[in-house]
Enzyme design. Structure first.
Site, PDB file in Angstrom:
ATOM      1  N   THR A  56       0.815  -1.208   0.000  1.00 52.00           N
ATOM      2  CA  THR A  56       0.000   0.000   0.000  1.00 52.00           C
ATOM      3  C   THR A  56       0.854   1.266   0.000  1.00 52.00           C
ATOM      4  O   THR A  56       2.032   1.249   0.342  1.00 52.00           O
ATOM      5  CB  THR A  56      -0.959   0.025   1.207  1.00 52.00           C
ATOM      6  N   ASP A  57       0.207   2.371  -0.369  1.00 54.75           N
ATOM      7  CA  ASP A  57       0.877   3.672  -0.373  1.00 54.75           C
ATOM      8  C   ASP A  57       0.453   4.474   0.856  1.00 54.75           C
ATOM      9  O   ASP A  57      -0.209   3.945   1.756  1.00 54.75           O
ATOM     10  CB  ASP A  57       0.574   4.421  -1.672  1.00 54.75           C
ATOM     11  N   ALA A  58       0.820   5.739   0.893  1.00 56.59           N
ATOM     12  CA  ALA A  58       0.528   6.582   2.049  1.00 56.59           C
ATOM     13  C   ALA A  58      -0.972   6.763   2.286  1.00 56.59           C
ATOM     14  O   ALA A  58      -1.401   7.034   3.407  1.00 56.59           O
ATOM     15  CB  ALA A  58       1.194   7.950   1.884  1.00 56.59           C
ATOM     16  N   GLY A  93      -3.063   4.338   2.010  1.00 55.84           N
ATOM     17  CA  GLY A  93      -3.583   3.064   2.484  1.00 55.84           C
ATOM     18  C   GLY A  93      -4.216   2.206   1.410  1.00 55.84           C
ATOM     19  O   GLY A  93      -4.916   1.249   1.711  1.00 55.84           O
ATOM     20  N   ILE A  94      -3.972   2.561   0.147  1.00 55.47           N
ATOM     21  CA  ILE A  94      -4.494   1.748  -0.949  1.00 55.47           C
ATOM     22  C   ILE A  94      -3.322   1.107  -1.692  1.00 55.47           C
ATOM     23  O   ILE A  94      -2.169   1.524  -1.548  1.00 55.47           O
ATOM     24  CB  ILE A  94      -5.374   2.569  -1.920  1.00 55.47           C
TER      25      ILE A  94
END
Length: 140
Positions: free
Chosen positions: A23-25, A27-28
Protein backbone atom coordinates in the site's frame (compact mmCIF):
# COMPACT_ATOMS: atom_id res chain seq x y z
CA UNK A 1 -6.25 -22.33 -4.44
CA UNK A 2 -6.58 -21.74 -8.15
CA UNK A 3 -9.11 -22.53 -10.78
CA UNK A 4 -8.84 -23.20 -14.44
CA UNK A 5 -11.78 -23.74 -16.73
CA UNK A 6 -11.91 -25.67 -20.01
CA UNK A 7 -8.44 -25.18 -21.43
CA UNK A 8 -5.52 -22.87 -20.87
CA UNK A 9 -7.10 -19.85 -22.54
CA UNK A 10 -10.41 -19.98 -20.66
CA UNK A 11 -9.14 -18.45 -17.44
CA UNK A 12 -7.03 -19.02 -14.38
CA UNK A 13 -7.58 -17.51 -10.93
CA UNK A 14 -4.85 -16.91 -8.36
CA UNK A 15 -5.46 -15.49 -4.85
CA UNK A 16 -3.42 -12.57 -3.54
CA UNK A 17 -3.73 -10.88 -0.16
CA UNK A 18 -2.84 -7.20 0.11
CA UNK A 19 -0.06 -6.69 2.64
CA UNK A 20 0.89 -3.42 4.30
CA UNK A 21 3.98 -3.25 2.07
CA UNK A 22 1.70 -3.25 -1.00
CA UNK A 23 0.00 0.00 0.00
CA UNK A 24 0.88 3.67 -0.37
CA UNK A 25 0.53 6.58 2.05
CA UNK A 26 -3.22 6.70 1.39
CA UNK A 27 -3.58 3.06 2.48
CA UNK A 28 -4.49 1.75 -0.95
CA UNK A 29 -2.55 -0.59 -3.21
CA UNK A 30 0.28 1.34 -4.88
CA UNK A 31 -0.50 1.39 -8.60
CA UNK A 32 2.68 -0.43 -9.73
CA UNK A 33 1.96 -3.36 -7.41
CA UNK A 34 -0.97 -4.43 -9.58
CA UNK A 35 1.67 -5.35 -12.18
CA UNK A 36 3.38 -7.54 -9.58
CA UNK A 37 0.09 -9.28 -8.82
CA UNK A 38 -0.50 -9.86 -12.54
CA UNK A 39 3.00 -11.29 -12.92
CA UNK A 40 2.22 -13.78 -10.14
CA UNK A 41 -1.00 -14.75 -11.90
CA UNK A 42 0.80 -15.48 -15.18
CA UNK A 43 3.60 -17.36 -13.41
CA UNK A 44 1.13 -19.53 -11.51
CA UNK A 45 -0.86 -20.12 -14.72
CA UNK A 46 2.30 -21.52 -16.34
CA UNK A 47 3.05 -23.56 -13.22
CA UNK A 48 -0.46 -25.05 -13.25
CA UNK A 49 0.17 -26.13 -16.85
CA UNK A 50 3.35 -27.90 -15.71
CA UNK A 51 5.95 -25.30 -16.72
CA UNK A 52 8.36 -23.72 -14.25
CA UNK A 53 10.12 -20.65 -15.59
CA UNK A 54 13.49 -21.55 -14.10
CA UNK A 55 13.29 -24.98 -15.76
CA UNK A 56 12.26 -23.43 -19.09
CA UNK A 57 15.40 -21.31 -18.91
CA UNK A 58 17.69 -24.17 -17.85
CA UNK A 59 16.25 -26.87 -20.16
CA UNK A 60 14.83 -24.95 -23.12
CA UNK A 61 17.00 -21.83 -23.02
CA UNK A 62 14.05 -19.43 -22.99
CA UNK A 63 12.77 -16.60 -20.84
CA UNK A 64 9.74 -14.34 -21.11
CA UNK A 65 9.75 -10.54 -21.21
CA UNK A 66 6.82 -8.14 -21.03
CA UNK A 67 6.68 -5.98 -24.16
CA UNK A 68 3.40 -4.07 -23.67
CA UNK A 69 1.00 -3.27 -20.84
CA UNK A 70 -2.30 -1.40 -20.78
CA UNK A 71 -3.89 -0.94 -17.35
CA UNK A 72 -7.09 0.63 -16.12
CA UNK A 73 -7.52 1.33 -12.43
CA UNK A 74 -11.19 1.06 -11.53
CA UNK A 75 -11.59 0.82 -7.76
CA UNK A 76 -8.98 0.79 -4.99
CA UNK A 77 -7.86 -2.29 -3.12
CA UNK A 78 -6.77 -1.78 0.48
CA UNK A 79 -4.63 -3.40 3.14
CA UNK A 80 -5.74 -6.94 4.00
CA UNK A 81 -8.14 -7.25 1.05
CA UNK A 82 -8.19 -10.70 -0.49
CA UNK A 83 -7.93 -10.36 -4.26
CA UNK A 84 -8.26 -12.72 -7.18
CA UNK A 85 -5.97 -12.31 -10.18
CA UNK A 86 -7.90 -13.65 -13.16
CA UNK A 87 -5.71 -14.39 -16.18
CA UNK A 88 -6.94 -15.38 -19.62
CA UNK A 89 -4.84 -16.02 -22.69
CA UNK A 90 -6.22 -13.78 -25.44
CA UNK A 91 -3.71 -14.49 -28.20
CA UNK A 92 -0.93 -16.97 -28.93
CA UNK A 93 1.61 -16.08 -31.59
CA UNK A 94 4.69 -17.98 -32.68
CA UNK A 95 6.88 -16.25 -30.11
CA UNK A 96 4.39 -14.21 -28.09
CA UNK A 97 1.47 -14.48 -25.71
CA UNK A 98 -1.16 -11.87 -24.88
CA UNK A 99 -3.20 -11.93 -21.69
CA UNK A 100 -6.26 -10.19 -20.37
CA UNK A 101 -6.02 -9.91 -16.60
CA UNK A 102 -8.50 -8.65 -14.01
CA UNK A 103 -7.81 -8.12 -10.34
CA UNK A 104 -11.01 -8.53 -8.36
CA UNK A 105 -11.72 -7.90 -4.70
CA UNK A 106 -13.04 -11.19 -3.36
CA UNK A 107 -15.51 -9.66 -0.87
CA UNK A 108 -17.67 -7.99 -3.51
CA UNK A 109 -16.18 -9.10 -6.87
CA UNK A 110 -15.41 -5.46 -7.74
CA UNK A 111 -12.80 -5.14 -10.48
CA UNK A 112 -9.95 -3.11 -8.99
CA UNK A 113 -7.68 -3.20 -12.02
CA UNK A 114 -8.03 -4.48 -15.57
CA UNK A 115 -5.10 -5.00 -17.88
CA UNK A 116 -3.79 -6.36 -21.14
CA UNK A 117 -0.25 -7.72 -21.07
CA UNK A 118 1.84 -8.97 -23.98
CA UNK A 119 4.92 -11.13 -23.39
CA UNK A 120 7.50 -12.41 -25.82
CA UNK A 121 9.51 -15.60 -25.64
CA UNK A 122 13.23 -14.82 -25.81
CA UNK A 123 16.34 -16.90 -26.30
CA UNK A 124 18.00 -16.63 -22.87
CA UNK A 125 21.50 -16.31 -24.35
CA UNK A 126 20.85 -13.77 -27.10
CA UNK A 127 17.71 -12.03 -25.78
CA UNK A 128 16.25 -12.29 -29.28
CA UNK A 129 12.67 -13.50 -29.93
CA UNK A 130 12.34 -17.24 -30.23
CA UNK A 131 9.38 -19.50 -31.04
CA UNK A 132 7.56 -21.04 -28.14
CA UNK A 133 8.77 -24.59 -27.46
CA UNK A 134 6.45 -27.16 -29.09
CA UNK A 135 5.37 -28.74 -25.79
CA UNK A 136 4.48 -25.36 -24.30
CA UNK A 137 2.68 -24.20 -27.46
CA UNK A 138 0.64 -27.43 -27.50
CA UNK A 139 -0.31 -27.06 -23.82
CA UNK A 140 -1.69 -23.58 -24.29
Amino acid sequence: MSTQTHGASAGFDWPVRVYYEDTDAAGIVFYANYLRFMERGRTEWLRALGFEQDRLRAEQGIVFAVTAVDLKYLTPARFNDLLTVRSSLSHKGGASLAFEQDILRLADQAVCCRGSVKVVCLDAATMRPRRLPDRLAAAI
